[in-house]
Every structure is written in C-alpha cells, then in structure tokens.
Design a protein around this motif. Structure first.
Motif, PDB file in Angstrom:
ATOM      1  N   GLY A 132      36.855  40.495  58.473  1.00  0.00           N
ATOM      2  CA  GLY A 132      37.591  39.679  57.518  1.00  0.00           C
ATOM      3  C   GLY A 132      36.762  39.013  56.452  1.00  0.00           C
ATOM      4  N   GLU A 133      35.542  39.517  56.205  1.00  0.00           N
ATOM      5  CA  GLU A 133      34.683  38.864  55.222  1.00  0.00           C
ATOM      6  C   GLU A 133      35.263  38.991  53.818  1.00  0.00           C
ATOM      7  OE1 GLU A 133      33.259  43.127  55.610  1.00  0.00           O
ATOM      8  OE2 GLU A 133      33.908  41.521  56.951  1.00  0.00           O
ATOM      9  N   GLU A 134      34.818  38.086  52.944  1.00  0.00           N
ATOM     10  CA  GLU A 134      35.296  38.109  51.564  1.00  0.00           C
ATOM     11  C   GLU A 134      34.783  39.360  50.860  1.00  0.00           C
ATOM     12  OE1 GLU A 134      34.342  34.578  49.441  1.00  0.00           O
ATOM     13  OE2 GLU A 134      35.474  33.252  50.793  1.00  0.00           O
ATOM     14  N   LEU A 135      35.698  40.045  50.174  1.00  0.00           N
ATOM     15  CA  LEU A 135      35.354  41.242  49.421  1.00  0.00           C
ATOM     16  C   LEU A 135      36.132  41.235  48.115  1.00  0.00           C
ATOM     17  CD1 LEU A 135      35.412  44.153  52.044  1.00  0.00           C
ATOM     18  CD2 LEU A 135      33.421  43.269  50.847  1.00  0.00           C
ATOM     19  N   ALA A 136      35.585  41.905  47.114  1.00  0.00           N
ATOM     20  CA  ALA A 136      36.273  42.033  45.838  1.00  0.00           C
ATOM     21  C   ALA A 136      36.136  43.460  45.344  1.00  0.00           C
ATOM     22  CB  ALA A 136      35.702  41.058  44.815  1.00  0.00           C
ATOM     23  N   ALA A 137      37.192  43.941  44.680  1.00  0.00           N
ATOM     24  CA  ALA A 137      37.154  45.244  44.019  1.00  0.00           C
ATOM     25  C   ALA A 137      36.720  45.005  42.577  1.00  0.00           C
ATOM     26  CB  ALA A 137      38.523  45.897  44.072  1.00  0.00           C
ATOM     27  N   ARG A 138      35.672  45.692  42.153  1.00  0.00           N
ATOM     28  CA  ARG A 138      35.139  45.498  40.810  1.00  0.00           C
ATOM     29  C   ARG A 138      35.347  46.762  39.983  1.00  0.00           C
ATOM     30  NH1 ARG A 138      31.994  42.699  44.383  1.00  0.00           N
ATOM     31  NH2 ARG A 138      31.539  40.525  43.815  1.00  0.00           N
ATOM     32  N   SER A 139      35.896  46.585  38.809  1.00  0.00           N
ATOM     33  CA  SER A 139      36.135  47.736  37.941  1.00  0.00           C
ATOM     34  C   SER A 139      35.397  47.544  36.629  1.00  0.00           C
ATOM     35  CB  SER A 139      37.632  47.909  37.665  1.00  0.00           C
ATOM     36  OG  SER A 139      38.078  46.911  36.759  1.00  0.00           O
ATOM     37  N   GLY A 140      35.123  48.678  35.977  1.00  0.00           N
ATOM     38  CA  GLY A 140      34.469  48.631  34.679  1.00  0.00           C
ATOM     39  C   GLY A 140      35.452  48.774  33.531  1.00  0.00           C
ATOM     40  N   GLY A 141      36.746  48.889  33.854  1.00  0.00           N
ATOM     41  CA  GLY A 141      37.771  49.088  32.832  1.00  0.00           C
ATOM     42  C   GLY A 141      39.127  49.189  33.480  1.00  0.00           C
ATOM     43  N   ALA A 142      40.011  49.995  32.909  1.00  0.00           N
ATOM     44  CA  ALA A 142      41.360  50.142  33.450  1.00  0.00           C
ATOM     45  C   ALA A 142      41.326  50.854  34.806  1.00  0.00           C
ATOM     46  CB  ALA A 142      42.235  50.915  32.476  1.00  0.00           C
ATOM     47  N   ALA A 143      42.003  50.286  35.789  1.00  0.00           N
ATOM     48  CA  ALA A 143      42.038  50.873  37.130  1.00  0.00           C
ATOM     49  C   ALA A 143      43.295  50.399  37.846  1.00  0.00           C
ATOM     50  CB  ALA A 143      40.805  50.495  37.933  1.00  0.00           C
ATOM     51  N   GLU A 144      43.711  51.182  38.848  1.00  0.00           N
ATOM     52  CA  GLU A 144      44.857  50.832  39.680  1.00  0.00           C
ATOM     53  C   GLU A 144      44.537  51.237  41.107  1.00  0.00           C
ATOM     54  OE1 GLU A 144      49.235  51.439  38.500  1.00  0.00           O
ATOM     55  OE2 GLU A 144      48.820  53.145  39.816  1.00  0.00           O
ATOM     56  N   PHE A 145      44.839  50.368  42.058  1.00  0.00           N
ATOM     57  CA  PHE A 145      44.551  50.668  43.464  1.00  0.00           C
ATOM     58  C   PHE A 145      45.547  49.949  44.356  1.00  0.00           C
ATOM     59  CE2 PHE A 145      41.936  47.235  41.867  1.00  0.00           C
ATOM     60  CZ  PHE A 145      42.061  46.216  42.807  1.00  0.00           C
ATOM     61  N   LEU A 146      45.787  50.528  45.546  1.00  0.00           N
ATOM     62  CA  LEU A 146      46.664  49.939  46.546  1.00  0.00           C
ATOM     63  C   LEU A 146      45.824  49.379  47.679  1.00  0.00           C
ATOM     64  CD1 LEU A 146      49.461  52.670  46.758  1.00  0.00           C
ATOM     65  CD2 LEU A 146      49.480  50.565  45.413  1.00  0.00           C
ATOM     66  N   VAL A 147      46.254  48.244  48.227  1.00  0.00           N
ATOM     67  CA  VAL A 147      45.509  47.578  49.300  1.00  0.00           C
ATOM     68  C   VAL A 147      46.461  47.247  50.444  1.00  0.00           C
ATOM     69  CG1 VAL A 147      44.037  45.639  49.941  1.00  0.00           C
ATOM     70  CG2 VAL A 147      43.964  46.527  47.593  1.00  0.00           C
TER      71      VAL A 147
END
Length: 226
Positions: free
Chosen positions: A201-216
């Motif tokens: 359960g550690e803190e995480l972030a999704a990092r993008s360099g531009g336009a992106a879409e993702f499901l979690v």
C-alpha cells in the motif's frame, strides 16, 4: 510489469482478436489465474459487424471501457445501449443474464473488458452505462459505494493532458492498465496495452510526459469462496 505484446492471444474468430491478461476460456496457466479480485482483463478488437453472440454469465461483475469505435450491448432484460470512445458500462450478472456484444459502427472497435469477483451472489442482474466524461486527473468509474457488487474494490480512470504526476489510490492490491500514451511507474515506462500488478500500500504516482489515459483497479481484499 506485463507488456501488451506478451498477452496470450485467444483463438481467432471471424472479425475478432482477443488478448488475455489472465487464464481465460481455453487458455489456462495455473500461475496466472487472477490478481486479487480481478479475474479477467481482455483487450478486444472487433471488425465492423463482428461480435459475441448471445451467451450467459452469472455471479460476475463485468466492466467494459471503450477505446475506439462503437460498442452495442443487448441483454435478455431488454436493455440496448451503444457506447463510443471513453464510454463505460457495468454488468452485474447476479443469478444469471444472457447478453450480446458487437461492433455497431462503420470502423474498427477496440475495448477493454474486465471481470471482477463479487462479494454478493445471486440476485437480479443489473446493467448501467455512462458516456465519456473528459476530465484530467483520477476519477472513480465505479465502486462498492456506487453499485459495484464488491465493497473492497473501485475502478478509476486517470487522464493527463501534459507532463504531470497522478497519485494512485492506496490499497494492498492495485492493477494499472495503460490505454493511451506513456506512463512511468517507479521508473518503469508503460505504453498502451501494458499493465502493472502492484502489491503493498505504499504511496505511488503515475507520471506522464504528455497526453495519456490509464485505468486503475484499487482492491483491498482477495476472493473469499467460503
């Protein structure tokens, strides 16, 4: 990390191409039957007019996200709906339902379909759908508080329009699937079709360099068959 090109390709059907993230149908891998509450995550590509004829389900939560094209859903309750890109639907199969899915558009259809283990069995089936609602950041699509028959899970969609970082929900189990663009998790880059299975359960972030879409998928339990 599981790369999109490493997914198992289902048996070809006319106008239908399927890639499975887990054991599914005629494909069985005893080391890859599910991840926490998530039982299936299939990438489906359908040519115009192609689809899946009437077939049954029971005691399964079936969640669908349309990537491109137009998906038509019909079921035995009389429900008919059509969804375009960014459209989302939930089918709670309950004690049993029969439905049809097909490409109702003039061009190719691509969608992601996920099956989830419920914590409530039986009962009448239920179908809900929602058209695209563009918004940046992380947004809840469904959860146990919003009708999903699994109180220990929630499905989110994340979107970015520029280089930015999107914190992921904290949970013992998280499943991230990239729909469009590029996303970095813990220094690893994921592109469209790639997925990550995260425990802890550690803190995480999704990092993008531009336009992106993702499901979690946020999951706080594993299946209980008792």
């Amino acid at each position: 990390m599981r790369r999109g090109d490493d997914r198992y390709r289902g048996e070809p059907e006319e106008g239908v191409t399927t890639r499975h993230a887990f054991s599914f149908g005629g494909h069985y891998d005893p080391e890859n039957t599910r991840f926490a509450l998530l039982l299936a995550c299939n990438e489906e590509r359908l040519e115009p007019g192609a689809g899946f004829g009437e077939h049954p389900h029971h005691d399964t939560e079936i969640l669908t996200w349309v990537v491109e094209g137009e998906l038509e859903h019909r079921d035995a309750t009389g429900t008919v709906s059509r969804l375009g890109p960014g459209g989302f639907q939930r089918l709670s199969a309950g004690s049993g339902v029969r439905h049809v899915e097909r490409n109702a558009g003039a061009g190719p259809l691509r969608f992601l379909q996920m099956w989830l283990h419920p914590d409530t069995f039986g009962g009448p089936p239920e179908y809900v759908s929602a058209p695209e609602t563009p918004s940046a950041g992380l947004r809840v699509l469904t959860s146990g508080e919003r009708g999903l028959r699994q109180r220990a899970a929630a499905l989110h969609v994340g979107r970015t329009t520029r280089a930015e970082s999107v914190p992921l929900p904290a949970a013992p189990y998280r499943y991230v699937h990239v729909v469009r663009g590029r996303v970095r998790l813990e220094g690893e880059e994921l592109t469209a079709g790639d997925a990550a299975r995260i425990t802890g359960g550690e803190e995480l972030a999704a990092r993008s360099g531009g336009a992106a879409e993702f499901l979690v998928w946020e999951m706080r339990a594993e299946p209980s068959y008792g």
